[in-house]
Write a protein that holds these residues in place. Structure first.
Motif, PDB file in Angstrom:
ATOM      1  N   ALA A 307       0.829  -1.209   0.000  1.00 44.47           N
ATOM      2  CA  ALA A 307       0.000   0.000   0.000  1.00 44.47           C
ATOM      3  C   ALA A 307       0.860   1.253   0.000  1.00 44.47           C
ATOM      4  O   ALA A 307       0.546   2.234  -0.691  1.00 44.47           O
ATOM      5  CB  ALA A 307      -0.926  -0.014   1.214  1.00 44.47           C
ATOM      6  N   GLN A 308       1.945   1.240   0.767  1.00 46.72           N
ATOM      7  CA  GLN A 308       2.839   2.391   0.811  1.00 46.72           C
ATOM      8  C   GLN A 308       3.497   2.647  -0.542  1.00 46.72           C
ATOM      9  O   GLN A 308       3.765   3.798  -0.903  1.00 46.72           O
ATOM     10  CB  GLN A 308       3.921   2.177   1.871  1.00 46.72           C
ATOM     11  CG  GLN A 308       3.465   2.465   3.299  1.00 46.72           C
ATOM     12  CD  GLN A 308       4.652   2.525   4.243  1.00 46.72           C
ATOM     13  OE1 GLN A 308       5.585   1.727   4.136  1.00 46.72           O
ATOM     14  NE2 GLN A 308       4.631   3.484   5.161  1.00 46.72           N
ATOM     15  N   ARG A 309       3.755   1.589  -1.270  1.00 46.04           N
ATOM     16  CA  ARG A 309       4.463   1.715  -2.544  1.00 46.04           C
ATOM     17  C   ARG A 309       3.538   1.451  -3.730  1.00 46.04           C
ATOM     18  O   ARG A 309       3.982   0.998  -4.779  1.00 46.04           O
ATOM     19  CB  ARG A 309       5.653   0.738  -2.553  1.00 46.04           C
ATOM     20  CG  ARG A 309       6.662   1.006  -1.442  1.00 46.04           C
ATOM     21  CD  ARG A 309       7.811   0.005  -1.446  1.00 46.04           C
ATOM     22  NE  ARG A 309       8.542   0.015  -2.698  1.00 46.04           N
ATOM     23  CZ  ARG A 309       9.619  -0.748  -2.936  1.00 46.04           C
ATOM     24  NH1 ARG A 309      10.069  -1.567  -1.992  1.00 46.04           N
ATOM     25  NH2 ARG A 309      10.236  -0.695  -4.115  1.00 46.04           N
ATOM     26  N   ARG A 310       2.279   1.756  -3.574  1.00 47.78           N
ATOM     27  CA  ARG A 310       1.292   1.412  -4.583  1.00 47.78           C
ATOM     28  C   ARG A 310       1.592   2.030  -5.941  1.00 47.78           C
ATOM     29  O   ARG A 310       1.397   1.396  -6.975  1.00 47.78           O
ATOM     30  CB  ARG A 310      -0.118   1.792  -4.123  1.00 47.78           C
ATOM     31  CG  ARG A 310      -0.338   3.253  -3.806  1.00 47.78           C
ATOM     32  CD  ARG A 310      -1.752   3.486  -3.297  1.00 47.78           C
ATOM     33  NE  ARG A 310      -2.737   3.048  -4.275  1.00 47.78           N
ATOM     34  CZ  ARG A 310      -3.901   2.499  -3.958  1.00 47.78           C
ATOM     35  NH1 ARG A 310      -4.215   2.330  -2.684  1.00 47.78           N
ATOM     36  NH2 ARG A 310      -4.746   2.148  -4.903  1.00 47.78           N
ATOM     37  N   SER A 311       2.068   3.263  -5.971  1.00 48.65           N
ATOM     38  CA  SER A 311       2.368   3.886  -7.264  1.00 48.65           C
ATOM     39  C   SER A 311       3.515   3.169  -7.964  1.00 48.65           C
ATOM     40  O   SER A 311       3.500   2.981  -9.186  1.00 48.65           O
ATOM     41  CB  SER A 311       2.699   5.369  -7.081  1.00 48.65           C
ATOM     42  OG  SER A 311       3.840   5.537  -6.252  1.00 48.65           O
ATOM     43  N   GLU A 312       4.515   2.728  -7.188  1.00 48.03           N
ATOM     44  CA  GLU A 312       5.623   1.967  -7.765  1.00 48.03           C
ATOM     45  C   GLU A 312       5.142   0.610  -8.263  1.00 48.03           C
ATOM     46  O   GLU A 312       5.551   0.153  -9.339  1.00 48.03           O
ATOM     47  CB  GLU A 312       6.719   1.760  -6.722  1.00 48.03           C
ATOM     48  CG  GLU A 312       7.401   3.027  -6.250  1.00 48.03           C
ATOM     49  CD  GLU A 312       8.389   2.723  -5.138  1.00 48.03           C
ATOM     50  OE1 GLU A 312       9.291   1.897  -5.364  1.00 48.03           O
ATOM     51  OE2 GLU A 312       8.233   3.299  -4.037  1.00 48.03           O
ATOM     52  N   VAL A 313       4.277  -0.026  -7.477  1.00 44.46           N
ATOM     53  CA  VAL A 313       3.743  -1.327  -7.880  1.00 44.46           C
ATOM     54  C   VAL A 313       2.953  -1.195  -9.182  1.00 44.46           C
ATOM     55  O   VAL A 313       3.107  -1.994 -10.105  1.00 44.46           O
ATOM     56  CB  VAL A 313       2.847  -1.923  -6.773  1.00 44.46           C
ATOM     57  CG1 VAL A 313       2.162  -3.194  -7.258  1.00 44.46           C
ATOM     58  CG2 VAL A 313       3.665  -2.207  -5.519  1.00 44.46           C
ATOM     59  N   ALA A 314       2.117  -0.153  -9.267  1.00 47.71           N
ATOM     60  CA  ALA A 314       1.326   0.059 -10.480  1.00 47.71           C
ATOM     61  C   ALA A 314       2.227   0.272 -11.691  1.00 47.71           C
ATOM     62  O   ALA A 314       1.956  -0.234 -12.788  1.00 47.71           O
ATOM     63  CB  ALA A 314       0.389   1.256 -10.291  1.00 47.71           C
ATOM     64  N   LEU A 344      -3.957  -3.541 -10.992  1.00 49.27           N
ATOM     65  CA  LEU A 344      -4.202  -2.113 -11.160  1.00 49.27           C
ATOM     66  C   LEU A 344      -5.513  -1.701 -10.492  1.00 49.27           C
ATOM     67  O   LEU A 344      -5.663  -0.547 -10.065  1.00 49.27           O
ATOM     68  CB  LEU A 344      -4.229  -1.758 -12.647  1.00 49.27           C
ATOM     69  CG  LEU A 344      -2.872  -1.846 -13.355  1.00 49.27           C
ATOM     70  CD1 LEU A 344      -3.030  -1.619 -14.847  1.00 49.27           C
ATOM     71  CD2 LEU A 344      -1.878  -0.845 -12.769  1.00 49.27           C
ATOM     72  N   GLY A 345      -6.452  -2.636 -10.394  1.00 51.03           N
ATOM     73  CA  GLY A 345      -7.674  -2.344  -9.659  1.00 51.03           C
ATOM     74  C   GLY A 345      -7.416  -2.130  -8.184  1.00 51.03           C
ATOM     75  O   GLY A 345      -8.189  -1.462  -7.493  1.00 51.03           O
ATOM     76  N   ILE A 346      -6.320  -2.700  -7.687  1.00 49.88           N
ATOM     77  CA  ILE A 346      -5.960  -2.562  -6.266  1.00 49.88           C
ATOM     78  C   ILE A 346      -5.017  -1.384  -6.044  1.00 49.88           C
ATOM     79  O   ILE A 346      -5.216  -0.567  -5.141  1.00 49.88           O
ATOM     80  CB  ILE A 346      -5.295  -3.856  -5.757  1.00 49.88           C
ATOM     81  CG1 ILE A 346      -6.246  -5.034  -5.891  1.00 49.88           C
ATOM     82  CG2 ILE A 346      -4.842  -3.696  -4.300  1.00 49.88           C
ATOM     83  CD1 ILE A 346      -5.589  -6.392  -5.683  1.00 49.88           C
ATOM     84  N   TYR A 347      -3.973  -1.290  -6.874  1.00 53.30           N
ATOM     85  CA  TYR A 347      -2.905  -0.321  -6.620  1.00 53.30           C
ATOM     86  C   TYR A 347      -2.875   0.845  -7.611  1.00 53.30           C
ATOM     87  O   TYR A 347      -2.158   1.813  -7.392  1.00 53.30           O
ATOM     88  CB  TYR A 347      -1.538  -1.027  -6.653  1.00 53.30           C
ATOM     89  CG  TYR A 347      -1.478  -2.249  -5.770  1.00 53.30           C
ATOM     90  CD1 TYR A 347      -1.549  -2.138  -4.384  1.00 53.30           C
ATOM     91  CD2 TYR A 347      -1.377  -3.532  -6.315  1.00 53.30           C
ATOM     92  CE1 TYR A 347      -1.511  -3.258  -3.575  1.00 53.30           C
ATOM     93  CE2 TYR A 347      -1.332  -4.658  -5.518  1.00 53.30           C
ATOM     94  CZ  TYR A 347      -1.407  -4.522  -4.146  1.00 53.30           C
ATOM     95  OH  TYR A 347      -1.375  -5.633  -3.343  1.00 53.30           O
ATOM     96  N   GLY A 348      -3.621   0.750  -8.699  1.00 60.91           N
ATOM     97  CA  GLY A 348      -3.566   1.783  -9.728  1.00 60.91           C
ATOM     98  C   GLY A 348      -4.528   2.925  -9.482  1.00 60.91           C
ATOM     99  O   GLY A 348      -5.373   2.889  -8.573  1.00 60.91           O
ATOM    100  N   GLU A 349      -4.448   3.946 -10.332  1.00 61.31           N
ATOM    101  CA  GLU A 349      -5.354   5.080 -10.289  1.00 61.31           C
ATOM    102  C   GLU A 349      -6.547   4.796 -11.208  1.00 61.31           C
ATOM    103  O   GLU A 349      -6.522   3.857 -12.009  1.00 61.31           O
ATOM    104  CB  GLU A 349      -4.612   6.337 -10.751  1.00 61.31           C
ATOM    105  CG  GLU A 349      -3.415   6.718  -9.884  1.00 61.31           C
ATOM    106  CD  GLU A 349      -3.802   7.022  -8.450  1.00 61.31           C
ATOM    107  OE1 GLU A 349      -4.931   7.533  -8.233  1.00 61.31           O
ATOM    108  OE2 GLU A 349      -3.001   6.749  -7.542  1.00 61.31           O
ATOM    109  N   PRO A 350      -7.619   5.611 -11.114  1.00 60.90           N
ATOM    110  CA  PRO A 350      -8.806   5.381 -11.953  1.00 60.90           C
ATOM    111  C   PRO A 350      -8.515   5.316 -13.447  1.00 60.90           C
ATOM    112  O   PRO A 350      -9.199   4.604 -14.188  1.00 60.90           O
ATOM    113  CB  PRO A 350      -9.709   6.578 -11.605  1.00 60.90           C
ATOM    114  CG  PRO A 350      -9.326   6.928 -10.199  1.00 60.90           C
ATOM    115  CD  PRO A 350      -7.849   6.689 -10.122  1.00 60.90           C
ATOM    116  N   ASP A 351      -7.502   6.057 -13.920  1.00 55.76           N
ATOM    117  CA  ASP A 351      -7.211   6.042 -15.349  1.00 55.76           C
ATOM    118  C   ASP A 351      -6.588   4.724 -15.816  1.00 55.76           C
ATOM    119  O   ASP A 351      -6.351   4.532 -17.012  1.00 55.76           O
ATOM    120  CB  ASP A 351      -6.297   7.208 -15.726  1.00 55.76           C
ATOM    121  CG  ASP A 351      -4.905   7.094 -15.091  1.00 55.76           C
ATOM    122  OD1 ASP A 351      -4.729   6.236 -14.205  1.00 55.76           O
ATOM    123  OD2 ASP A 351      -4.018   7.869 -15.485  1.00 55.76           O
TER     124      ASP A 351
END
Length: 460
Positions: A307-314, A344-351
């Motif tokens: 969760a902390q690194r969600r943008s990196e994971v995405a 991406l449904g978990i860690y990504g943004e809406p786009d």
């Protein structure tokens, strides 16, 4: 499991001769297998055939851990849910059902196949410590089996009972003692295997993921061979050898070692495939076997780091997906996109929906037929992405492409597994109407495919 089912159908005789079929953990040993939805309908069909043939002396035993059946009951796959909810002849056994004589017989059976001599087995029967073993609160058949697997024909009854009592006193010591002695390369090998699906992994694939660049062949060989037979087992021809963890409980132990933020950070940094990101997410309890399923087991530290690194994971998800898609077949590409959409449904943004839609369009545009199972499974994952018109449009595109290619019984099985798939689209959406009109003819035509009876399949 598909090969096992085919062999079972071929072995089923059309007479009244006695036959007993055993399916051992067909849905997975510790968690739902990746092919559980695909296999469920075939298993159920064979069960129905045996029930119809019960007067002909045909019997079937299907074993499965209770936890796996619970996950199957929460699955979005209709056939898998139906299989899990089938109570015909069901018998749930717990350790409380094992009385002392049964536990002793089970223990002696494991020791027999471990190679202990007849004299040593008799000594075990007469030893007072045997009662202590079977009455121990930590007594567990899997643990007993794993300890006995480490014994040999030269093991004495005294050594065997001492090992068993030590393991029961501290079950984690079965692995932790050996874990503490592993070198850097061996540690990397088993942790890499733990972050891949439970499957045979080619040594060439494992080396790319676990070995340092430029590592000498001898060093690599000595590293993975040092793990036999306690940690890994090998299979296949020498020219194409594969390895896998020696026991499902090993994977649980290894994932448990990642319940440390530094360990999880390191695994995330070393993850080199989409599959590894998916397995880390499953270990955290974020990514479940199907959509929608509430996680039953979570590892909070792994979940917190992700969760902390969600943008990196995405970003990793997008990068690894783009690497894998160009060389993938249509079915493989859709499976890759299913996992990417789920993550991406978990860690990504809406786009992220738009990003997935672009990749799906690229895959479908260059292929005349979309495999129904992979297509509908992808739709299940897309359903878990942020709600909105973009997601609905993507669902219509995927489901229409998949359902218009239902041609065979196996395709029909996939269609039935996700029979309510197109109903996921928001009822208020105009897209629902167009989807319904395009799918109605497909639904009608597939309903006319006749299924062979168990007798017909047995004779075919």
């Amino acid at each position: 499991m598909v090969r096992d089912l085919d062999a079972s159908w071929q072995a089923l005789r059309p007479d009244d001769s006695r036959q007993l079929f055993v399916f051992s953990d067909p849905l997975g040993e510790a968690d739902l297998a990746p092919t559980a939805i695909e296999d469920a309908h075939g298993i159920r069909s064979f069960m129905d055939a045996i029930v119809r043939r019960s007067e002909d002396n045909k019997r079937l035993i299907v074993t499965s851990p209770t936890e796996v059946m619970r996950r199957a009951a929460l699955s979005a796959g209709n056939s898998l849910r139906s299989l899990a909810e089938d109570v015909r002849g069901r018998c749930e056994l717990t350790l409380d059902d094992w009385d002392e004589p049964i536990r002793i017989r089970a223990l002696l059976n494991h020791l027999h196949f471990a190679g202990l001599t007849s004299e040593e087995l008799r000594a075990v029967q007469l030893d007072r410590r045997t009662v202590s073993v079977v009455r121990h609160p930590s007594f567990n058949p899997r643990l007993i089996e794993k300890i006995c697997d480490q014994l040999t024909g030269a093991t004495t009854s005294d050594e065997a009972l001492a090992k068993l009592l030590d393991a029961l006193a501290l079950p984690e010591t079965v692995w932790s003692v050996s874990w503490a002695t592993l070198g850097e390369l061996a540690t990397e090998v088993v942790l890499t295997l733990a972050t891949l699906r439970p499957r045979p992994v080619l040594l060439s694939e494992l080396r790319k993921l676990a070995a340092k660049p430029g590592m000498a062949a001898r060093e690599w060989q000595e590293g993975w061979r040092s793990l036999e037979p306690i940690w890994i087992t090998t299979g296949g021809p020498a020219t194409n050898r594969s390895v896998m963890l020696a026991d499902p409980s090993l994977r649980d132990f290894l994932l448990g070692t990642l319940e440390d933020s530094d360990m999880t950070d390191e695994r995330l940094d070393r993850a080199a495939t989409l599959e590894q990101l998916g397995e880390l997410s499953r270990a955290a309890g974020d990514l479940t076997a199907d959509v929608p399923v509430a996680p039953l087991v979570t590892r909070p530290v792994i979940a917190h780091v992700l969760a902390q690194r969600r943008s990196e994971v995405a970003e990793q998800v997008r990068g690894y997906t783009d690497v894998e898609l160009p060389s993938a077949s249509t079915g493989s590409a859709l499976r890759t996109l299913s996992l990417a959409a789920a993550l991406l449904g978990i860690y990504g943004e809406p786009d992220a929906v738009t990003w997935v839609a672009e990749r799906v369009s690229g895959v479908l545009a260059g292929n005349a037929e979309t495999p129904p199972l992979e297509g509908l499974a992808l739709a299940a994952r897309v359903r878990g992405m942020p709600d909105g018109r973009a997601r609905d449009e993507l669902l219509v595109m995927i489901i229409t492409a998949a359902t218009t290619n239902v041609r065979s019984l196996s395709d029909l099985d996939a269609f039935e597994s996700y029979a309510d798939a197109w109903n996921w689209i928001r009822p208020s959406s105009l897209l629902r109407q167009s989807a319904s009109s395009e799918l109605s003819s497909t639904t009608f035509s597939t309903s006319r495919i006749l299924r062979p009876s168990g007798q017909e399949r047995a004779n075919s």
